[in-house]
Scaffold this motif. Sequence first.
Motif: not given
Length: 373
Positions: A48-55, A131-135, A158-160
């Motif tokens: 969940a932490g990896f999939l959650a977007p940065d920020g 993280h998988l993705f982020g801006t 939802t992930l957590y």
Amino acid sequence: MTTVPTPRLQSEKTQGQFAIATQQFRKNGTARFGGTVLILLYLMALFAGFLAPDGLSNYSTTNLTPFHPLTPLRITSDGGLTRPYVNNYSQQLNLDTFVNEYKPTDEKCPIYFGVRGESYKILGLIPSNLHLFGTGNPNCKVYLFGGDALGRDLFTRTLYASQISLTIGVLTVLVSTAIGMIMGSVSAYFGGVVDNLIQRLIEVIASIPGLFLIILLRSIFPQDINPILVLYIILGILAFISWGGLARVVRGQLLSVREQDYVSAATALGASSSRVMFRHMLPSMTSYLIVTLSLAIPGIILLESGLSFLGIGAVEPYASWGSLLNQAQQGGFASITQRPWVLIPGFFIVATVMCFQLLGDGLRDAFDPRRRQ
């Protein structure tokens, strides 16, 4: 007249039970689909932490953007392909309704993959900040599922929340099944006074109203205790008192197994009672227990979701799918007309329960010789 065994019967005689069940399970497309989706859901909860977007990866951090709408991903700009990006949003006052509304701006925020950002722990033990993705822009965030009333990213929540909703079902059923197997086998093997005592205990436990017990147990614990600890304790107690039905089924099945020749031979050779029960009698119910586990887990998931929805399960700052739906209920009809994304956690509950049912039906058909084709 001599009956010549068919090639199929000869093949099944040379194969083990699990090998045959595996072959039958592979032929069931809906069961394989359910199992695949469940694997993906549990991987989602694990990372969940990896999939959650940065920020937005901190599921409890609030901000000043309540009910932020979904930010659609775009991959084309000026008629050509480009790096995936989202538009930044700004709040504007609607002079007709005097309500702040979100409007996309011309600012484009490119999305980068494999970015370093906020720290988290995998399984609560392994620290990481990948993280998988982020801006990479703290003022421009990606809301795949929109935001909630406190401005938190619903995708991250939802992930957590899946970590609580998915793990509690498995742990509760494992505890209940272990107790039911032990009590049922003891009752069947020893019989007599031991059997009568266990059966009367099951009847007493079955007479306790479940919902009343849940409310009573929750009221005992102080308000300042860790809410997740309370939730696990309550469901642990429920697992401890819900083993009666399985124990009776195990007892009924093992009463016939107890009279089999291999059980009598093991007893005559001096095998201990525990060895006879756990090495010779219980393995005969392996297929039944596997199917029971797969069909019992969704019931516990629904129970936990119902408790959290009523406010006596997972509470802030933690969340489960049920508690996320509670926020949708608080919004009333506006949750459907103005911010339907708050209902997304409910689809995860439906998908999980449906996939467990598909998996359980497939396992039942695979282990039942009468259902094989």
